[in-house]
Every structure is written in C-alpha cells, then in structure tokens.
Design an enzyme around this catalytic site. Sequence first.
Site, PDB file in Angstrom:
ATOM      1  N   LYS A   1      16.581  57.539   1.925  1.00 55.14           N
ATOM      2  CA  LYS A   1      15.704  57.747   3.093  1.00 55.14           C
ATOM      3  C   LYS A   1      16.238  57.063   4.356  1.00 55.14           C
ATOM      4  O   LYS A   1      16.081  57.580   5.459  1.00 55.14           O
ATOM      5  CB  LYS A   1      14.286  57.257   2.792  1.00 55.14           C
TER       6      LYS A   1
ATOM      7  N   ASP B   1       5.596  60.249   4.405  1.00 55.84           N
ATOM      8  CA  ASP B   1       5.019  59.296   3.434  1.00 55.84           C
ATOM      9  C   ASP B   1       3.893  58.488   4.089  1.00 55.84           C
ATOM     10  O   ASP B   1       2.851  58.246   3.481  1.00 55.84           O
ATOM     11  CB  ASP B   1       6.086  58.294   2.956  1.00 55.84           C
TER      12      ASP B   1
HETATM   13  P1  NDP Z   1      12.346  49.631  -2.881  1.00 53.32           P
HETATM   14  O1  NDP Z   1      13.395  49.485  -3.910  1.00 53.32           O
HETATM   15  O2  NDP Z   1      12.725  49.955  -1.469  1.00 53.32           O
HETATM   16  O3  NDP Z   1      11.454  48.255  -2.832  1.00 53.32           O
HETATM   17  C1  NDP Z   1      10.988  47.673  -3.961  1.00 53.32           C
HETATM   18  C2  NDP Z   1      10.147  46.401  -3.598  1.00 53.32           C
HETATM   19  O4  NDP Z   1       9.528  45.989  -4.804  1.00 53.32           O
HETATM   20  C3  NDP Z   1      10.949  45.214  -3.081  1.00 53.32           C
HETATM   21  O5  NDP Z   1      10.165  44.548  -2.115  1.00 53.32           O
HETATM   22  C4  NDP Z   1      11.122  44.346  -4.335  1.00 53.32           C
HETATM   23  O6  NDP Z   1      11.198  42.956  -4.068  1.00 53.32           O
HETATM   24  C5  NDP Z   1       9.836  44.625  -5.069  1.00 53.32           C
HETATM   25  N1  NDP Z   1       9.926  44.504  -6.526  1.00 53.32           N
HETATM   26  C6  NDP Z   1      10.671  45.266  -7.363  1.00 53.32           C
HETATM   27  N2  NDP Z   1      10.436  44.885  -8.650  1.00 53.32           N
HETATM   28  C7  NDP Z   1       9.530  43.880  -8.596  1.00 53.32           C
HETATM   29  C8  NDP Z   1       8.900  43.078  -9.589  1.00 53.32           C
HETATM   30  N3  NDP Z   1       9.140  43.228 -10.899  1.00 53.32           N
HETATM   31  N4  NDP Z   1       7.999  42.139  -9.184  1.00 53.32           N
HETATM   32  C9  NDP Z   1       7.733  41.985  -7.874  1.00 53.32           C
HETATM   33  N5  NDP Z   1       8.311  42.691  -6.875  1.00 53.32           N
HETATM   34  C10 NDP Z   1       9.200  43.636  -7.242  1.00 53.32           C
HETATM   35  O7  NDP Z   1      11.348  50.703  -3.444  1.00 53.32           O
HETATM   36  P2  NDP Z   1      10.542  51.859  -2.675  1.00 53.32           P
HETATM   37  O8  NDP Z   1       9.728  51.237  -1.590  1.00 53.32           O
HETATM   38  O9  NDP Z   1      11.461  52.948  -2.322  1.00 53.32           O
HETATM   39  O10 NDP Z   1       9.597  52.437  -3.832  1.00 53.32           O
HETATM   40  C11 NDP Z   1       8.612  51.616  -4.420  1.00 53.32           C
HETATM   41  C12 NDP Z   1       7.670  52.431  -5.304  1.00 53.32           C
HETATM   42  O11 NDP Z   1       6.992  53.410  -4.523  1.00 53.32           O
HETATM   43  C13 NDP Z   1       8.356  53.203  -6.435  1.00 53.32           C
HETATM   44  O12 NDP Z   1       7.640  52.926  -7.605  1.00 53.32           O
HETATM   45  C14 NDP Z   1       8.205  54.668  -6.045  1.00 53.32           C
HETATM   46  O13 NDP Z   1       8.078  55.483  -7.178  1.00 53.32           O
HETATM   47  C15 NDP Z   1       6.908  54.627  -5.243  1.00 53.32           C
HETATM   48  N6  NDP Z   1       6.775  55.727  -4.251  1.00 53.32           N
HETATM   49  C16 NDP Z   1       5.659  56.531  -4.307  1.00 53.32           C
HETATM   50  C17 NDP Z   1       5.472  57.556  -3.383  1.00 53.32           C
HETATM   51  C18 NDP Z   1       4.281  58.450  -3.473  1.00 53.32           C
HETATM   52  O14 NDP Z   1       4.254  59.491  -2.810  1.00 53.32           O
HETATM   53  N7  NDP Z   1       3.258  58.113  -4.243  1.00 53.32           N
HETATM   54  C19 NDP Z   1       6.450  57.813  -2.295  1.00 53.32           C
HETATM   55  C20 NDP Z   1       7.560  56.880  -2.309  1.00 53.32           C
HETATM   56  C21 NDP Z   1       7.709  55.892  -3.258  1.00 53.32           C
HETATM   57  P3  NDP Z   1      12.595  42.227  -3.610  1.00 53.32           P
HETATM   58  O15 NDP Z   1      12.723  42.457  -2.125  1.00 53.32           O
HETATM   59  O16 NDP Z   1      12.337  40.783  -3.948  1.00 53.32           O
HETATM   60  O17 NDP Z   1      13.699  42.828  -4.408  1.00 53.32           O
END
Ligand code: NDP
Length: 263
Positions: free
Chosen positions: A63, A99
């Site tokens: 994205k 989104d």
């Molecule tokens: P990113 O990889 O960009 O970000 C993930 C974030 O989650 C980071 O801040 C990371 O922290 C944190 N994180 C990951 N694992 C853990 C954990 N075990 N405990 C705590 N924090 C954690 O992901 P996206 O923003 O692209 O996507 C996130 C979710 O959104 C996905 O599950 C995706 O499927 C969903 N989604 C849903 C949509 C919908 O239409 N419903 C649309 C788009 C996405 P850190 O910075 O510390 O690594």
Amino acid sequence: MLLLTLLGNPVAHSISPRLHNSVFKALKIDACYVRKAVEDSEALLKTFWEMNLSGANVTVPHKEAAYAQCDEVRGLAKQIGAVNTLVREGTRVIGYNTDAEGFYMSIQAFEPLNNVLILGAGGTAKALAVILKERGLNVTILNRSHARLEFFKTQGFNVQTWETFSPQAYDLIVNTTSAGLKDEALPCPLAFLEAIFPQTRFAYDVIYNKPTPFLALAEQNHLTCKDGKEMLLYQAVLAFDLFFAQRYDRENVEALMRPVFDL
Ligand code: NDP
C-alpha cells in the site's frame, strides 16, 4: 471487457474477486476482477499497465509503495501515506484510500464517540487514526514498540508505548495489530485490557476471518463488539464507486456484496 485486479502478496485467499464479480454478474457489467500476486513492490505500476487494467485494489505489503508510484493521490490517502485503490484515468493512475472511509462507515452504529484508543501503529492504524482525527475525535495510539509511532507523533496524535501507557476510559478501543490473526495472542498486556474494558463501551477488531482473543475478552466484559467484515465490505463498495465513477447506485452495490459475507 474491463479488467480489474487485487495486487498484493499473498492474494490467494482474498474475497475481493467474489465481492466485485458478484456485482458485475448481477448488473450485467462487462468486467472481470482477478487476483495478481506481485512480489516486487517497485513493479506495481508496471504490472498495472502490462495487464491493461481499468482499476485495482492494493493489499499487503504494497500500500505504501502504491502511494509512491501513483501519478496522483487524492483525498485522505495523502495524509495516510498509503493507497489501497488505483483507478485509471486516461494515461494516468490515480490513488485513493478507501480503508479509512470504509472503517468510518462501519462504526456509524457506535455514535456518539469522542475518545478512541487504537492498538497498533501499522498501515491500518494510520488510515483509521487519520479519518477519526479528521472527523473531530480524540485518538490515542498504543504500540508495543516506538519506531512506528513517529508518523503519529509528527501528526499530533497522543502516542504511547507499553512502558508509558496508563489505562483510562475510552468510548471505543480498536485492535489494528495482527495479534490473534494466526495465534491466540492479545494485542497488548492483559492488565491494560482488564483496566480499560470496564470503562469502555465499544470494541472493534479489524481482523475479519476469525474470532480473536481480543474480541472474546471484550464480549466477556459486555462491550458492544464488531469485527473487520464491514470495513472490508465498505472499502470494496467505495472502491467500486471509484472504479466506475459513481455510475451505479452505492446502496445497491452494497446490497449485492453483502451476501458474500453472510452479513
Ligand atoms: P502492519 O504490519 O502494518 O502493522 C502491524 C502492527 O501490529 C504494528 O504496529 C505491530 O507492532 C503490531 N503487532 C504485530 N504483532 C503484534 C503482537 N503480537 N502484539 C502486539 N502488537 C503487534 O499491519 P497492517 O496495519 O497492514 O494490518 C494489520 C491488520 O489489519 C491485519 O490483521 C490485517 O488483516 C487487518 N486489515 C483489515 C482490513 C479490513 O478491511 N478489515 C483492511 C486492512 C488490514 P510493532 O510496530 O511493534 O511491530
């Protein structure tokens, strides 16, 4: 025939083709929506032109790369720094982010809202935070680590890590982390959620394909809960609107897409 696609990696399990193709079929639109796995982020626009696409959606992990490669970015995507929808306009490709608006449409039943806590600081958190702030809400971002909070800090959000955070009352708490997607993890320490939930009315998880431990705990605490299905539905409805320049009735498109989710 018009060709549209989802660009991302992986794309195999996406339901976007079913959403869009169900509308094409019902409205007898001469178009087809497919999936295209793209490994190299730099090749997004090259792929767009090679496939002679009319439009595309972009998903993880491209994205932000899509945002950088568009000829023009419109709307809130400019502040978010990420696009999930590409539309061909003559010889140019225009980028949008549906989104953010899709999420906002899905929380209308939660009104009125003032204070929102977002868990996570990735691409989805950016889209949600930007639209909530734009609509006048107070937004706090809580992330386990510091690096990704920089974006939010420079845009004036209240940012916290697990070390600095002290739980308080919110109207809505949203999980945008991938915790719970492929494991049984909570998105932040249990003690935070135990302190927040009794003072909070609504819980939302952007994950849409399974019940998460976060939402299960929120339900046990009698919060009104919602998963990410409607956000996915509305981002598709809004993308459809952009692909076809608002030629079709939005409510009808939504009604045709809804059965795909069993909503
Ligand atoms: P990113 O990889 O960009 O970000 C993930 C974030 O989650 C980071 O801040 C990371 O922290 C944190 N994180 C990951 N694992 C853990 C954990 N075990 N405990 C705590 N924090 C954690 O992901 P996206 O923003 O692209 O996507 C996130 C979710 O959104 C996905 O599950 C995706 O499927 C969903 N989604 C849903 C949509 C919908 O239409 N419903 C649309 C788009 C996405 P850190 O910075 O510390 O690594």
